[in-house]
Every structure is written in C-alpha cells, then in structure tokens.
Design a protein around this motif. Structure first.
Motif, short mmCIF file in Angstrom:
data_model
loop_
_atom_site.label_atom_id
_atom_site.label_comp_id
_atom_site.label_asym_id
_atom_site.label_seq_id
_atom_site.Cartn_x
_atom_site.Cartn_y
_atom_site.Cartn_z
N TYR A 155 0.85 -1.19 0.00
CA TYR A 155 0.00 0.00 0.00
C TYR A 155 0.88 1.23 0.00
O TYR A 155 1.71 1.44 0.90
N THR A 157 1.16 5.36 0.10
CA THR A 157 0.37 6.49 0.57
C THR A 157 1.18 7.78 0.61
O THR A 157 2.37 7.78 0.95
N ALA A 163 -5.61 8.69 -0.59
CA ALA A 163 -4.84 7.54 -0.12
C ALA A 163 -5.52 6.90 1.10
O ALA A 163 -5.56 5.67 1.22
N PHE A 167 -6.90 3.01 1.65
CA PHE A 167 -6.55 2.14 2.79
C PHE A 167 -7.78 1.41 3.32
O PHE A 167 -7.67 0.27 3.81
N HIS A 184 5.72 5.01 2.03
CA HIS A 184 5.59 6.45 1.81
C HIS A 184 6.89 6.94 1.20
O HIS A 184 7.99 6.57 1.64
#
Length: 281
Positions: A155, A157, A163, A167, A184
């Motif tokens: 994932y 973000t 974002a 999630f 990130h």
C-alpha cells in the motif's frame, strides 16, 4: 459484493478467468456475483462478411460463465457495443458493482510508456476500485503472474484523503491478506515534517490497524521519485498487488492520469489495484 470482469476474450483474459486461485481470492474478499462484459468496438460492423462478432463473443462468454458458475458464483453476461471503457464504467454503475477487473499483459518497452488503451482509460475514469491483473506476455499459453491476488499487499500512501480512502479497502481485503508493506515516498518538494507529523509514526498507526486484523505488516519510508520508489519497493518486497488511491475525474484527469498511478499501472511486475475517490457526498 458484485464484480465487473471486463474481457476482450483473448488468451490472457481466459487465463485470468480460468485460474481458480484468483477466483477463490475474490470469493474470500466477499465477491459473490460477476458481470462478464465484452465490448464490440463501435467501428466493428456486425454486417462484415462472414463474421458475426456478437454471436462469437456470446459463445465465448458462455464458456467463461460456466467456469465461474462452477466455482459457486452467480454470473451475468453482457455483450455491448461502443467505446470499451465508457460501456464498462456504465455497466459497473448500472449494476452497482463494487469492483472492476481487467487483465493486462506484462510490461514491454512500449508499455513502459503506453499501456493498453482500455486499461489506461479505465484507470483514468473508473467508478469503482479497479484491479489490473497482470498476465504473462510472450508465451503461447499465458498465465497470471501472481496467483494469490491479495495475499501480499503493498500500500503506497502520500497521506492524502484519496490515499486514506484506498486504505479502507483493507476492511474487505483483510480476509485474503496475510502480509502488507506500507510505503511512503518523501520527495525534495515535501515540507520538512514536524515531530508530531513524522511519516514513520503515521505509517506505524496504519500498521497497528492491520496488525489488529492479524496481517503481518512492515513499513518502508523512501526518498526520491514516487513512482520509481514504489516500483523499487515492489521489486524488494515482491507483493501480489500494489494498492493505490487515485485522484478525481476532472476533464484534465481524464486526459492525464497522475503520473504516479499511470507509471505504476504500466510498469509494475504484479497486479495493481486503484481506488478512486469516494463518490459519497
């Protein structure tokens, strides 16, 4: 959940549909009903000599339907005419779909810059979460690249609202996910984070939520170009699927999908799931 499966009836599409593991993964996240959609392009005329495209597509869809029904799902088929991404999105809205699926061949030098037009246009305009299933290229009998679609999620973000909305897909993916990597990417343009806004701390908060669902989770804070670093993280952690939020659907966005999303869809080794902004007001 209802899923629209958009197929061009190619060997790649058939591989995705006939891979039982993929169907089981979709069942585990709550999919109960499939809408198989194939679109006859508007510039293909039914009266072309010796060819009845619609009948051929209906016969092919019946074979797909039999496979999926054999796994216990309800199935409806749709053979429609028009612009593929518009008709696929229209059916998804009409049936109230929760997910749209499309198969895509693995990357080639050309696809590094330009993915298939239907996949690209769906990525830019999708009205539901869109799962791009990666299929082998360059082989006579292609197979899916990642059989366990949601087992290992990556994932990515930027801590935006979009974002955060993406999630929330873990609320149903958790039933099929065993591992997750939370990524990130810090860029030179980002302001210096404050002590209470440290990206590692924010990722740890998200990791705690996933750990509460018994998903083994790691965090990965990187520096550089977002698309390049997300793809580098994919190469390092080998996820089944990359999960990303997308931005809105203004006229400009339809013309130019955010470079991060488009680069990742075009160049990722495995599957990519794009979640559009919430449509609720």
């Amino acid at each position: 959940m209802k899923a629209v499966y958009a197929t061009d009836l190619s060997a790649a599409s058939q591989a995705a549909i006939e891979t039982e593991t993929c169907l089981h993964c979709l069942g585990r996240i709550g999919v109960e009903e499939f809408h198989l959609v194939t679109v006859v392009p508007a510039n293909v005329h039914s009266g072309m000599p010796g060819i009845d495209f619609e009948k051929r597509r209906k016969r092919a869809l019946r074979r797909y339907r039999d496979v999926i029904e054999g796994e216990g799902f309800a199935v409806e088929t749709h053979v429609v005419r028009g612009t593929p991404h518009r008709r696929i999105n229209g059916i998804a809205e009409t049936v109230g779909a929760d997910l749209t699926l499309v198969g895509s061949r693995g990357k080639s030098p050309l696809e590094n810059r330009l993915i298939g037009s239907t996949t690209r246009n769906l990525a830019r305009t999708t009205v539901t979460p869109l799962l791009v299933t990666r299929i082998e290229r360059g082989v006579d009998e292609p197979a899916v690249v990642r059989r366990h679609t949601f087992q290992r999620m990556l994932y990515a973000t930027d801590f935006s609202t979009n974002a955060a909305h993406a999630f929330e897909a873990f609320s149903y993916l958790k039933n099929a996910t065993q591992e997750a990597t939370l990524v990130h990417v810090e860029t030179p343009k980002d302001p210096e984070p404050s002590a209470e806004d440290d990206p590692r701390d924010r990722l740890e908060e998200l990791a705690d939520r996933l750990e509460g669902w018994e998903i083994d989770t790691r965090i990965d804070v990187r520096q550089g170009d977002p698309a390049e670093e997300i793809l580098a993280s994919e190469a390092e952690h080998d996820p089944s699927t990359i999960l990303l939020g997308t931005r809105g659907h203004s006229r400009l966005r339809r013309l130019l999908l955010g470079s991060v999303s488009e680069d990742v869809v075009a160049r990722a080794t495995g599957n990519v799931m794009l979640v559009p902004p919430s449509q609720t007001v």
